[in-house]
Write a protein that holds these residues in place. Structure first.
Motif, PDB file in Angstrom:
ATOM      1  N   GLY A  29       0.828  -1.197   0.000  1.00 17.55           N
ATOM      2  CA  GLY A  29       0.000   0.000   0.000  1.00 17.55           C
ATOM      3  C   GLY A  29       0.862   1.245   0.000  1.00 17.55           C
ATOM      4  N   SER A  30       0.228   2.395   0.128  1.00 14.51           N
ATOM      5  CA  SER A  30       0.920   3.678   0.135  1.00 14.51           C
ATOM      6  C   SER A  30       0.184   4.629   1.070  1.00 14.51           C
ATOM      7  CB  SER A  30       0.979   4.276  -1.278  1.00 14.51           C
ATOM      8  OG  SER A  30       1.626   3.396  -2.170  1.00 14.51           O
ATOM      9  N   THR A  31       0.797   5.763   1.336  1.00 14.53           N
ATOM     10  CA  THR A  31       0.187   6.799   2.166  1.00 14.53           C
ATOM     11  C   THR A  31       0.025   8.063   1.325  1.00 14.53           C
ATOM     12  OG1 THR A  31       1.145   5.857   4.169  1.00 14.53           O
ATOM     13  CG2 THR A  31       0.389   8.131   4.294  1.00 14.53           C
ATOM     14  N   TYR A  32      -1.111   8.734   1.494  1.00 15.52           N
ATOM     15  CA  TYR A  32      -1.461   9.898   0.678  1.00 15.52           C
ATOM     16  C   TYR A  32      -1.897  11.045   1.586  1.00 15.52           C
ATOM     17  CZ  TYR A  32      -1.891   6.153  -2.808  1.00 15.52           C
ATOM     18  OH  TYR A  32      -1.650   5.068  -3.602  1.00 15.52           O
ATOM     19  N   TYR A  33      -2.025  12.231   0.976  1.00 21.12           N
ATOM     20  CA  TYR A  33      -2.534  13.377   1.738  1.00 21.12           C
ATOM     21  C   TYR A  33      -3.420  14.232   0.850  1.00 21.12           C
ATOM     22  CZ  TYR A  33       1.035  16.320  -0.528  1.00 21.12           C
ATOM     23  OH  TYR A  33       1.804  17.002  -1.438  1.00 21.12           O
ATOM     24  N   LEU A  34      -4.316  14.977   1.508  1.00 20.28           N
ATOM     25  CA  LEU A  34      -5.205  15.934   0.852  1.00 20.28           C
ATOM     26  C   LEU A  34      -5.081  17.273   1.572  1.00 20.28           C
ATOM     27  CD1 LEU A  34      -8.490  13.847   0.404  1.00 20.28           C
ATOM     28  CD2 LEU A  34      -7.124  14.815  -1.446  1.00 20.28           C
ATOM     29  N   ASN A  35      -4.781  18.323   0.825  1.00 16.78           N
ATOM     30  CA  ASN A  35      -4.683  19.647   1.439  1.00 16.78           C
ATOM     31  C   ASN A  35      -6.044  20.298   1.637  1.00 16.78           C
ATOM     32  OD1 ASN A  35      -1.837  20.037   1.825  1.00 16.78           O
ATOM     33  ND2 ASN A  35      -1.632  20.139  -0.407  1.00 16.78           N
ATOM     34  N   SER A  36      -7.040  19.878   0.839  1.00 20.28           N
ATOM     35  CA  SER A  36      -8.381  20.449   0.944  1.00 20.28           C
ATOM     36  C   SER A  36      -9.380  19.436   0.403  1.00 20.28           C
ATOM     37  CB  SER A  36      -8.472  21.764   0.168  1.00 20.28           C
ATOM     38  OG  SER A  36      -8.474  21.513  -1.227  1.00 20.28           O
ATOM     39  N   PRO A  37     -10.667  19.602   0.725  1.00 21.87           N
ATOM     40  CA  PRO A  37     -11.686  18.647   0.253  1.00 21.87           C
ATOM     41  C   PRO A  37     -11.789  18.580  -1.268  1.00 21.87           C
ATOM     42  CG  PRO A  37     -12.545  19.980   2.050  1.00 21.87           C
ATOM     43  CD  PRO A  37     -11.223  20.582   1.677  1.00 21.87           C
ATOM     44  N   THR A  38     -11.384  19.643  -1.954  1.00 24.55           N
ATOM     45  CA  THR A  38     -11.481  19.652  -3.414  1.00 24.55           C
ATOM     46  C   THR A  38     -10.169  19.230  -4.092  1.00 24.55           C
ATOM     47  OG1 THR A  38     -10.875  21.998  -3.460  1.00 24.55           O
ATOM     48  CG2 THR A  38     -13.231  21.458  -3.388  1.00 24.55           C
ATOM     49  N   ASP A  39      -9.169  18.942  -3.290  1.00 31.48           N
ATOM     50  CA  ASP A  39      -7.859  18.567  -3.811  1.00 31.48           C
ATOM     51  C   ASP A  39      -7.853  17.104  -4.243  1.00 31.48           C
ATOM     52  OD1 ASP A  39      -5.253  18.803  -4.538  1.00 31.48           O
ATOM     53  OD2 ASP A  39      -4.430  18.826  -2.505  1.00 31.48           O
ATOM     54  N   SER A  40      -6.952  16.735  -5.128  1.00 31.22           N
ATOM     55  CA  SER A  40      -6.758  15.333  -5.495  1.00 31.22           C
ATOM     56  C   SER A  40      -5.735  14.713  -4.547  1.00 31.22           C
ATOM     57  CB  SER A  40      -6.244  15.221  -6.938  1.00 31.22           C
ATOM     58  OG  SER A  40      -7.179  15.738  -7.846  1.00 31.22           O
ATOM     59  N   PRO A  41      -5.896  13.425  -4.208  1.00 33.42           N
ATOM     60  CA  PRO A  41      -4.927  12.776  -3.314  1.00 33.42           C
ATOM     61  C   PRO A  41      -3.530  12.805  -3.917  1.00 33.42           C
ATOM     62  CG  PRO A  41      -6.890  11.415  -3.584  1.00 33.42           C
ATOM     63  CD  PRO A  41      -6.993  12.511  -4.591  1.00 33.42           C
ATOM     64  N   LYS A  42      -2.553  13.093  -3.073  1.00 29.80           N
ATOM     65  CA  LYS A  42      -1.156  13.123  -3.500  1.00 29.80           C
ATOM     66  C   LYS A  42      -0.379  12.059  -2.732  1.00 29.80           C
ATOM     67  CE  LYS A  42      -1.028  18.013  -4.833  1.00 29.80           C
ATOM     68  NZ  LYS A  42      -2.465  18.240  -4.645  1.00 29.80           N
ATOM     69  N   PHE A  43       0.494  11.377  -3.459  1.00 33.86           N
ATOM     70  CA  PHE A  43       1.299  10.299  -2.890  1.00 33.86           C
ATOM     71  C   PHE A  43       2.465  10.868  -2.085  1.00 33.86           C
ATOM     72  CE2 PHE A  43       5.071   7.519  -3.759  1.00 33.86           C
ATOM     73  CZ  PHE A  43       4.732   6.493  -2.884  1.00 33.86           C
ATOM     74  N   ILE A  44       2.697  10.331  -0.881  1.00 32.34           N
ATOM     75  CA  ILE A  44       3.868  10.711  -0.088  1.00 32.34           C
ATOM     76  C   ILE A  44       5.063   9.907  -0.583  1.00 32.34           C
ATOM     77  CG2 ILE A  44       4.913  10.671   2.212  1.00 32.34           C
ATOM     78  CD1 ILE A  44       2.193  11.245   3.369  1.00 32.34           C
ATOM     79  N   ASP A  45       6.040  10.597  -1.107  1.00 32.68           N
ATOM     80  CA  ASP A  45       7.186   9.963  -1.754  1.00 32.68           C
ATOM     81  C   ASP A  45       7.885   8.977  -0.823  1.00 32.68           C
ATOM     82  OD1 ASP A  45       9.080   9.479  -3.753  1.00 32.68           O
ATOM     83  OD2 ASP A  45      10.421  11.023  -2.967  1.00 32.68           O
ATOM     84  N   GLY A  46       8.024   7.749  -1.294  1.00 30.38           N
ATOM     85  CA  GLY A  46       8.740   6.731  -0.534  1.00 30.38           C
ATOM     86  C   GLY A  46       7.911   6.004   0.500  1.00 30.38           C
ATOM     87  N   SER A  47       6.624   6.290   0.564  1.00 28.13           N
ATOM     88  CA  SER A  47       5.800   5.747   1.648  1.00 28.13           C
ATOM     89  C   SER A  47       5.211   4.387   1.309  1.00 28.13           C
ATOM     90  CB  SER A  47       4.664   6.716   1.985  1.00 28.13           C
ATOM     91  OG  SER A  47       3.696   6.736   0.933  1.00 28.13           O
ATOM     92  N   GLY A  48       4.843   3.654   2.364  1.00 30.06           N
ATOM     93  CA  GLY A  48       4.085   2.425   2.249  1.00 30.06           C
ATOM     94  C   GLY A  48       2.822   2.535   3.086  1.00 30.06           C
ATOM     95  N   LYS A  49       2.136   1.415   3.278  1.00 28.13           N
ATOM     96  CA  LYS A  49       0.920   1.427   4.084  1.00 28.13           C
ATOM     97  C   LYS A  49       1.290   1.532   5.561  1.00 28.13           C
ATOM     98  CE  LYS A  49       0.682  -3.614   4.412  1.00 28.13           C
ATOM     99  NZ  LYS A  49      -0.062  -4.826   4.026  1.00 28.13           N
ATOM    100  N   GLY A  50       0.360   2.005   6.375  1.00 31.17           N
ATOM    101  CA  GLY A  50       0.591   2.092   7.811  1.00 31.17           C
ATOM    102  C   GLY A  50      -0.170   3.233   8.435  1.00 31.17           C
ATOM    103  N   ALA A  51      -0.004   3.361   9.743  1.00 32.70           N
ATOM    104  CA  ALA A  51      -0.637   4.438  10.506  1.00 32.70           C
ATOM    105  C   ALA A  51       0.414   5.469  10.885  1.00 32.70           C
ATOM    106  CB  ALA A  51      -1.294   3.879  11.763  1.00 32.70           C
ATOM    107  N   ILE A  52       0.047   6.739  10.813  1.00 31.60           N
ATOM    108  CA  ILE A  52       0.969   7.796  11.210  1.00 31.60           C
ATOM    109  C   ILE A  52       0.938   7.925  12.735  1.00 31.60           C
ATOM    110  CG2 ILE A  52       1.474  10.256  11.074  1.00 31.60           C
ATOM    111  CD1 ILE A  52       0.354  10.256   8.263  1.00 31.60           C
TER     112      ILE A  52
END
Length: 257
Positions: A29-52
């Motif tokens: 898996g991967s980890t992503y982030y959203l800066n706003s509700p209208t934003d598209s998900p962005k991939f966190i470079d080098g990340s895998g699945k997990g909890a922050i």
């Protein structure tokens, strides 16, 4: 992912940014982030699945997989400003041998030990061969704390006592390694019946409790009193505080259409 489902392993808001991970049982898996509700998900470079997790003054993405005697935990140091992973480590926690995470000390060092792996009969069938540390200020800097040559023979367990900033090494003898002075000190000898086939049930800053993997026998190793106490009342307690099982509890994946 299959059947139209996405498996979310983490979903949380940090500094007004939404972070989430996808993945599943032995599924990358991967980890992503959203800066706003209208934003598209962005991939966190080098990340895998997990909890922050916020741990020892750092944000980490912590995840992994396990089944039966196999278990790995991935620790990824997360830079929230640049949204990237700056350091990654896979901890081999069970039967599978390799390097294993111990903890983070007051010098901001990521503590690692190496073990040979073990069978189902108990963690103490593994042999630990060295201890090292990686500075989180400069992750290219790896320091050997106890070399293969200096490591006591037949060490079956190594654990980090954070409150005391010491490592305890258990085999035929019990040793303490002081992370401040780098001094390795023999504390006591274990009775022969406790040299192998045990697992560590819980600990405090001055003692650990061993359980026999093939019986209900328990023994307390108290390095302040410098003795081994069989049928200890401390080891009979059922409290989970200080449990040596995984600090990070897995989040059960949620199915979202």
């Amino acid at each position: 992912m299959k059947d139209g489902y996405v498996y979310l392993t983490d979903l949380q808001l940090i500094n007004n940014v939404l972070y989430f991970s996808d993945g599943g049982y032995f599924i990358e898996g991967s980890t992503y982030y959203l800066n706003s509700p209208t934003d598209s998900p962005k991939f966190i470079d080098g990340s895998g699945k997990g909890a922050i997790k916020y741990m020892n003054n750092h944000y980490w993405i912590i995840g992994g997989d396990g089944d039966s005697c196999y278990s790995v935990t991935n620790y990824q140091l997360l830079d929230l400003i640049y949204k990237k992973v700056t350091f990654s480590f896979t901890s081999n926690d069970a039967c599978n041998g390799g390097e294993q995470y111990l903890g983070i000390d007051k010098k901001d060092r990521f503590l690692i030990t190496h073990h040979t792996g073990h069978e189902l009969e108990g963690e103490s069938s593994s042999t630990y061969t060295y201890i090292s540390a990686i500075s989180l200020a400069n992750t290219n800097n790896k320091e050997i704390l106890v070399s293969k040559e200096a490591m006591p023979k037949n060490i079956r367990a190594v654990k980090f006592i954070e409150a005391d900033q010491k490592l305890i090494l258990i085999g035929k003898e019990v040793y303490l390694f002081d992370l401040q002075s780098n001094a390795l000190t023999k504390i006591l000898d274990l009775p022969q019946k406790w040299e192998e086939g045990f697992w560590l049930s819980h600990f405090s800053k001055d003692r650990v409790c061993l359980n026999k993997s093939t019986s209900n026998d328990k023994v307390e190793v108290n390095w302040i009193q410098k003795k081994v106490i069989e049928n200890s009342q401390v080891c009979s307690k059922s409290e989970e505080n200080g449990s040596l099982r995984s600090i990070q509890k897995e989040n059960r994946p949620q199915q979202v259409r």
